[in-house]
Design a protein around this motif. Structure first.
Motif, PDB file in Angstrom:
ATOM      1  N   ARG A 134       8.190  45.953  47.851  1.00 54.56           N
ATOM      2  CA  ARG A 134       6.885  46.382  48.365  1.00 54.56           C
ATOM      3  C   ARG A 134       6.864  47.901  48.403  1.00 54.56           C
ATOM      4  N   ARG A 135       5.776  48.481  47.932  1.00 51.57           N
ATOM      5  CA  ARG A 135       5.653  49.937  47.899  1.00 51.57           C
ATOM      6  C   ARG A 135       4.477  50.365  48.764  1.00 51.57           C
ATOM      7  N   LYS A 136       4.705  51.379  49.567  1.00 47.13           N
ATOM      8  CA  LYS A 136       3.666  51.854  50.472  1.00 47.13           C
ATOM      9  C   LYS A 136       2.655  52.696  49.703  1.00 47.13           C
ATOM     10  N   LEU A 137       1.371  52.441  49.973  1.00 45.13           N
ATOM     11  CA  LEU A 137       0.295  53.220  49.371  1.00 45.13           C
ATOM     12  C   LEU A 137      -0.221  54.215  50.399  1.00 45.13           C
ATOM     13  N   LEU A 138      -0.578  55.396  49.942  1.00 44.89           N
ATOM     14  CA  LEU A 138      -0.965  56.481  50.832  1.00 44.89           C
ATOM     15  C   LEU A 138      -2.475  56.693  50.778  1.00 44.89           C
ATOM     16  N   VAL A 139      -3.126  56.455  51.907  1.00 41.15           N
ATOM     17  CA  VAL A 139      -4.564  56.687  52.043  1.00 41.15           C
ATOM     18  C   VAL A 139      -4.817  57.312  53.413  1.00 41.15           C
ATOM     19  N   SER A 140      -6.001  57.883  53.578  1.00 37.86           N
ATOM     20  CA  SER A 140      -6.347  58.469  54.868  1.00 37.86           C
ATOM     21  C   SER A 140      -6.668  57.360  55.872  1.00 37.86           C
ATOM     22  N   ARG A 141      -6.714  57.718  57.136  1.00 39.09           N
ATOM     23  CA  ARG A 141      -6.997  56.718  58.174  1.00 39.09           C
ATOM     24  C   ARG A 141      -8.388  56.123  58.022  1.00 39.09           C
ATOM     25  N   LYS A 142      -9.352  56.957  57.651  1.00 41.15           N
ATOM     26  CA  LYS A 142     -10.719  56.467  57.468  1.00 41.15           C
ATOM     27  C   LYS A 142     -10.777  55.464  56.313  1.00 41.15           C
ATOM     28  N   GLU A 143     -10.112  55.806  55.209  1.00 44.02           N
ATOM     29  CA  GLU A 143     -10.075  54.887  54.071  1.00 44.02           C
ATOM     30  C   GLU A 143      -9.351  53.595  54.435  1.00 44.02           C
ATOM     31  N   MET A 144      -8.294  53.715  55.245  1.00 44.09           N
ATOM     32  CA  MET A 144      -7.553  52.529  55.687  1.00 44.09           C
ATOM     33  C   MET A 144      -8.452  51.614  56.510  1.00 44.09           C
ATOM     34  N   ALA A 145      -9.236  52.193  57.399  1.00 48.81           N
ATOM     35  CA  ALA A 145     -10.152  51.392  58.211  1.00 48.81           C
ATOM     36  C   ALA A 145     -11.197  50.708  57.335  1.00 48.81           C
ATOM     37  N   GLU A 147      -1.221  45.703  56.265  1.00 49.58           N
ATOM     38  CA  GLU A 147      -0.360  45.058  57.247  1.00 49.58           C
ATOM     39  C   GLU A 147       0.067  46.082  58.283  1.00 49.58           C
ATOM     40  N   GLU A 148      -0.207  45.788  59.542  1.00 46.53           N
ATOM     41  CA  GLU A 148       0.181  46.637  60.668  1.00 46.53           C
ATOM     42  C   GLU A 148      -0.290  48.081  60.493  1.00 46.53           C
ATOM     43  N   GLY A 149      -1.506  48.242  60.021  1.00 41.70           N
ATOM     44  CA  GLY A 149      -2.086  49.569  59.885  1.00 41.70           C
ATOM     45  C   GLY A 149      -1.599  50.363  58.689  1.00 41.70           C
ATOM     46  N   GLU A 150      -0.885  49.721  57.768  1.00 44.95           N
ATOM     47  CA  GLU A 150      -0.404  50.393  56.569  1.00 44.95           C
ATOM     48  C   GLU A 150      -0.832  49.600  55.342  1.00 44.95           C
ATOM     49  N   LEU A 151      -0.975  50.294  54.237  1.00 48.01           N
ATOM     50  CA  LEU A 151      -1.391  49.668  52.984  1.00 48.01           C
ATOM     51  C   LEU A 151      -0.171  49.524  52.084  1.00 48.01           C
ATOM     52  N   TRP A 152       0.054  48.311  51.576  1.00 50.68           N
ATOM     53  CA  TRP A 152       1.232  48.016  50.765  1.00 50.68           C
ATOM     54  C   TRP A 152       0.827  47.446  49.417  1.00 50.68           C
ATOM     55  N   LEU A 153       1.564  47.807  48.393  1.00 53.30           N
ATOM     56  CA  LEU A 153       1.427  47.210  47.070  1.00 53.30           C
ATOM     57  C   LEU A 153       2.531  46.168  46.944  1.00 53.30           C
TER      58      LEU A 153
END
Length: 158
Positions: A85-96, A58-64
């Motif tokens: 909701r908890r934010k998950l941390l990934v790199s920009r490439k992985e997010m894409a 959502e909005e360029g961020e990954l959420w659990l």
């Protein structure tokens, strides 16, 4: 992976065993997870559930979303919400890559395992998955039953 299991710091906190039955996992990815202090303490005590949760971009961020972490009893002032909701941390490439994967029809992000890695950091493994049809589930169950039956026969006659 076998090396990590012998490590004293590696500890599986919660596992979503139903996900492998309900979904065909195409790819999995390790993510960091942003937690509060009382959440980490509660996870170390073993109070969590990820069976009903899912991950969303959502909005360029990954959420659990909808994961449960039990309240920590000793936290008096700084308590956490159990199902926030908890934010998950990934790199920009992985997010894409994750965003592109979820745009395909029928694909979703499901959490597979929540664990502490060898450094003691809380990590979550999410899978890019596609839902299985009922006949696929029955076929997998039949294969599993047959392999168990074969093992029993070999053990008895071996």
């Amino acid at each position: 992976m076998a090396k990590q299991k012998t490590d004293p710091n590696y500890k599986v906190i919660a596992e979503n065993r139903r996900a492998r039955f309900d979904y065909a996992i195409e790819q999995d990815l390790e993510c960091g997870i942003m937690l509060e202090g009382s959440e980490v303490k509660s996870l170390r005590a073993g109070g969590s559930n990820i069976a009903e949760s899912y991950a969303a971009v959502e909005e360029g961020e990954l959420w659990l979303v909808n994961s449960y972490i039990a309240p920590y009893e000793q936290a008096k002032v700084f308590k956490h919400e159990e199902r926030r909701r908890r934010k998950l941390l990934v790199s920009r490439k992985e997010m894409a890559d994750l965003w592109n994967a979820t745009q395909r029809k029928g694909m979703t992000l499901v959490p597979l395992v929540l664990y502490f890695n060898h450094r003691g950091m809380a990590k979550i493994k999410i899978g890019i998955a596609k839902g299985k049809k009922n006949h696929d589930k029955r076929e997998a169950q039949a294969k599993r039953d047959w392999s168990r039956q074969k093992q029993r026969l070999l053990k008895d006659h071996g």
